[in-house]
Design a protein around this motif. Structure first.
Motif, short mmCIF file in Angstrom:
data_model
loop_
_atom_site.label_atom_id
_atom_site.label_comp_id
_atom_site.label_asym_id
_atom_site.label_seq_id
_atom_site.Cartn_x
_atom_site.Cartn_y
_atom_site.Cartn_z
N ASP A 39 0.81 -1.21 0.00
CA ASP A 39 0.00 0.00 0.00
C ASP A 39 0.85 1.27 0.00
OD1 ASP A 39 -2.30 -1.50 -0.01
OD2 ASP A 39 -2.60 -1.42 2.15
N ALA A 40 1.94 1.26 0.78
CA ALA A 40 2.78 2.45 0.86
C ALA A 40 3.39 2.79 -0.50
CB ALA A 40 3.89 2.24 1.90
N ILE A 41 3.70 1.78 -1.31
CA ILE A 41 4.24 2.00 -2.64
C ILE A 41 3.13 2.43 -3.60
CG2 ILE A 41 5.38 0.90 -4.60
CD1 ILE A 41 7.24 1.31 -2.25
N MET A 47 8.61 10.77 -6.74
CA MET A 47 9.80 10.69 -5.90
C MET A 47 9.78 11.75 -4.81
SD MET A 47 12.49 9.02 -5.17
CE MET A 47 12.69 7.96 -6.61
N ASP A 48 9.22 12.93 -5.11
CA ASP A 48 9.12 13.97 -4.09
C ASP A 48 8.26 13.49 -2.92
OD1 ASP A 48 10.70 15.70 -5.52
OD2 ASP A 48 9.03 16.71 -6.50
N SER A 49 7.14 12.83 -3.24
CA SER A 49 6.27 12.31 -2.17
C SER A 49 6.99 11.23 -1.37
CB SER A 49 4.98 11.74 -2.77
OG SER A 49 4.24 12.74 -3.43
N TRP A 50 7.78 10.40 -2.06
CA TRP A 50 8.52 9.35 -1.37
C TRP A 50 9.54 9.94 -0.40
CZ3 TRP A 50 8.44 4.53 -0.02
CH2 TRP A 50 9.63 3.86 0.33
N MET A 51 10.22 11.00 -0.81
CA MET A 51 11.23 11.61 0.05
C MET A 51 10.61 12.28 1.27
SD MET A 51 13.89 10.62 -1.39
CE MET A 51 15.06 11.45 -0.31
N GLU A 52 9.30 12.54 1.22
CA GLU A 52 8.61 13.13 2.36
C GLU A 52 8.13 12.07 3.35
OE1 GLU A 52 5.50 15.39 0.63
OE2 GLU A 52 6.83 16.93 -0.20
N GLN A 53 8.22 10.79 2.95
CA GLN A 53 7.79 9.71 3.84
C GLN A 53 8.74 9.60 5.04
OE1 GLN A 53 5.16 7.80 3.65
NE2 GLN A 53 4.45 7.94 1.54
N PRO A 54 8.24 9.10 6.18
CA PRO A 54 9.13 8.90 7.33
C PRO A 54 10.29 7.98 6.98
CG PRO A 54 6.83 8.67 7.96
CD PRO A 54 6.85 8.76 6.46
N LYS A 55 11.40 8.16 7.65
CA LYS A 55 12.60 7.38 7.36
C LYS A 55 12.36 5.89 7.54
CE LYS A 55 16.97 7.52 6.21
NZ LYS A 55 17.41 8.10 4.93
N GLU A 56 11.56 5.50 8.53
CA GLU A 56 11.34 4.07 8.76
C GLU A 56 10.56 3.43 7.60
OE1 GLU A 56 8.34 6.39 11.38
OE2 GLU A 56 10.46 6.51 10.79
N GLN A 58 10.76 4.43 4.39
CA GLN A 58 11.74 4.30 3.30
C GLN A 58 12.65 3.10 3.54
OE1 GLN A 58 13.81 7.97 2.39
NE2 GLN A 58 12.06 9.22 2.94
N THR A 59 13.10 2.93 4.76
CA THR A 59 13.99 1.82 5.08
C THR A 59 13.29 0.48 4.91
OG1 THR A 59 15.18 3.21 6.66
CG2 THR A 59 15.47 0.83 6.86
N ARG A 60 12.03 0.41 5.32
CA ARG A 60 11.29 -0.85 5.25
C ARG A 60 11.08 -1.31 3.80
NH1 ARG A 60 5.26 -0.71 7.23
NH2 ARG A 60 6.30 0.37 8.97
N PHE A 61 10.82 -0.39 2.90
CA PHE A 61 10.45 -0.78 1.54
C PHE A 61 11.60 -0.64 0.53
CE2 PHE A 61 6.30 0.16 3.44
CZ PHE A 61 5.65 -1.02 3.12
N LEU A 62 12.76 -0.20 1.00
CA LEU A 62 13.90 -0.12 0.09
C LEU A 62 14.26 -1.48 -0.50
CD1 LEU A 62 16.04 1.61 -1.26
CD2 LEU A 62 17.49 1.29 0.76
N PRO A 63 14.27 -2.60 0.27
CA PRO A 63 14.55 -3.91 -0.34
C PRO A 63 13.54 -4.29 -1.42
CG PRO A 63 14.79 -4.02 2.05
CD PRO A 63 14.18 -2.69 1.74
N TYR A 64 12.28 -3.91 -1.23
CA TYR A 64 11.25 -4.20 -2.25
C TYR A 64 11.58 -3.47 -3.55
CZ TYR A 64 6.79 -3.91 -4.73
OH TYR A 64 5.82 -3.97 -5.71
N ILE A 65 11.95 -2.20 -3.45
CA ILE A 65 12.26 -1.41 -4.63
C ILE A 65 13.49 -1.97 -5.34
CG2 ILE A 65 13.03 0.87 -5.41
CD1 ILE A 65 11.28 2.07 -3.20
N LYS A 66 14.52 -2.34 -4.57
CA LYS A 66 15.73 -2.91 -5.17
C LYS A 66 15.42 -4.22 -5.89
CE LYS A 66 19.27 -0.91 -2.14
NZ LYS A 66 20.37 -1.22 -1.18
N GLU A 67 14.54 -5.03 -5.32
CA GLU A 67 14.17 -6.30 -5.95
C GLU A 67 13.42 -6.07 -7.25
OE1 GLU A 67 13.51 -10.44 -6.62
OE2 GLU A 67 15.05 -9.21 -5.65
N GLU A 68 12.59 -5.03 -7.31
CA GLU A 68 11.88 -4.73 -8.56
C GLU A 68 12.85 -4.29 -9.65
OE1 GLU A 68 8.52 -5.31 -9.28
OE2 GLU A 68 8.94 -6.41 -7.44
N PHE A 69 13.88 -3.55 -9.28
CA PHE A 69 14.92 -3.19 -10.27
C PHE A 69 15.66 -4.44 -10.74
CE2 PHE A 69 14.34 1.21 -8.97
CZ PHE A 69 14.61 1.90 -10.15
#
Length: 277
Positions: A39-41, A47-56, A58-69
């Motif tokens: 849901d968060a994705i 990208m501007d909206s993503w950078m406004e998200q809380p740090k936790e 971003q950290t939680r979903f960074l592995p998901y984004i890397k896997e999609e790449f």
């Protein structure tokens, strides 16, 4: 190793079962289905909206984004009725992220899988100019090729990707605007590079820094971050792309072109990957 019409093509090594999609499902339920997006994705549109998200977050979903790449680059394996099945990165992006005609995502079709794998073989074989496919009606080839052009264009630097059809208006309206641009709008925020131009482009998708007046404060701000890649279309005339070294050229409805010289010209000017429908 698989064989497609007499051509032997080597696939990536099959991973352990635990790394193959849908391995946790019963055999009769193992078929391609679009993987649920967190849901968060889903709710993040830029990208501007993503950078406004809380740090936790971003950290939680960074592995998901890397896997999609990784999946868009390397492809993936999934269980299809108990059979480990490989699909290319371009095929995965069409099924998972490319909304067809702005309304629905593609279905998995075995014959399309072969076409995607064949195209990857074309790309890595320096003797090959491209893929020539004589298609039947409603085969989905235009959607496939449009998705390929978009996916390759949004992850390649300093490239030009072109589109031509039986007429210029067909290339612009039926392929570029109705297919490529609409698919781009359905992309997740992390697949969208820096873009110049409007939200509904009619001539080109330009992934470069937007123009701005150079001042003392911004003259060295963001240069070098953009892909500097362009996806555009041209009228159906000889020398349409003359002087440009194309990364990919998609010729749609080539069998309906009025002059055979048009297709020969398209082959002559291109040196990397040509897709003909």
């Amino acid at each position: 190793m698989i064989e497609i019409d007499g051509l032997l093509i080597q696939l990536p090594a099959q991973p352990e079962d635990k790394y193959i999609l849908f391995q946790d499902l019963p055999k009769e339920e193992q078929l391609w289905k679009r993987v649920r997006v967190p849901d968060a994705i889903e709710k993040t549109k830029s990208m501007d909206s993503w950078m406004e998200q809380p740090k936790e977050i971003q950290t939680r979903f960074l592995p998901y984004i890397k896997e999609e790449f990784r999946r868009r680059r390397d492809g993936l394996w999934f269980f299809n009725n108990g059979t480990p099945t490989y699909i290319t990165g371009n095929h995965y992006v069409m099924l998972q992220w490319s909304k067809i005609d702005g309304s629905f995502y593609g279905q998995y079709l075995a014959f399309q899988r072969k076409l995607f794998i064949h195209l990857e073989a074309c790309k890595v074989d320096s003797r090959c100019v491209g893929q020539l496919f004589t298609k039947c009606r409603r085969s989905g080839y235009t959607n496939m090729a449009s998705s390929i052009v978009l996916n390759e264009g949004t992850m390649s630097k300093d490239k030009v990707l072109g589109i031509m059809s039986k007429t210029g208006s067909d290339a612009q309206e039926n392929v570029f605007m109705k297919k490529v641009v609409r698919m781009y709008k359905s992309y997740p925020f992390f697949f969208k590079p820096i873009q110049d131009g409007t939200t509904n482009p009619r001539m080109e998708l330009a992934f470069r820094e937007p123009s701005q007046r150079i001042t003392k404060t911004n003259k060295a701000s963001t240069q070098g971050e953009a892909l500097n890649t362009v996806i555009n279309w041209r009228n159906t005339v000889n020398n349409a792309y003359d002087g440009e070294r194309l990364y990919i050229l998609f010729l749609d409805e080539a069998g309906k072109w009025e002059r055979p010289t048009d297709i020969r010209e398209a082959w002559r000017i291109n040196r990397t990957c040509l897709i003909v429908g």
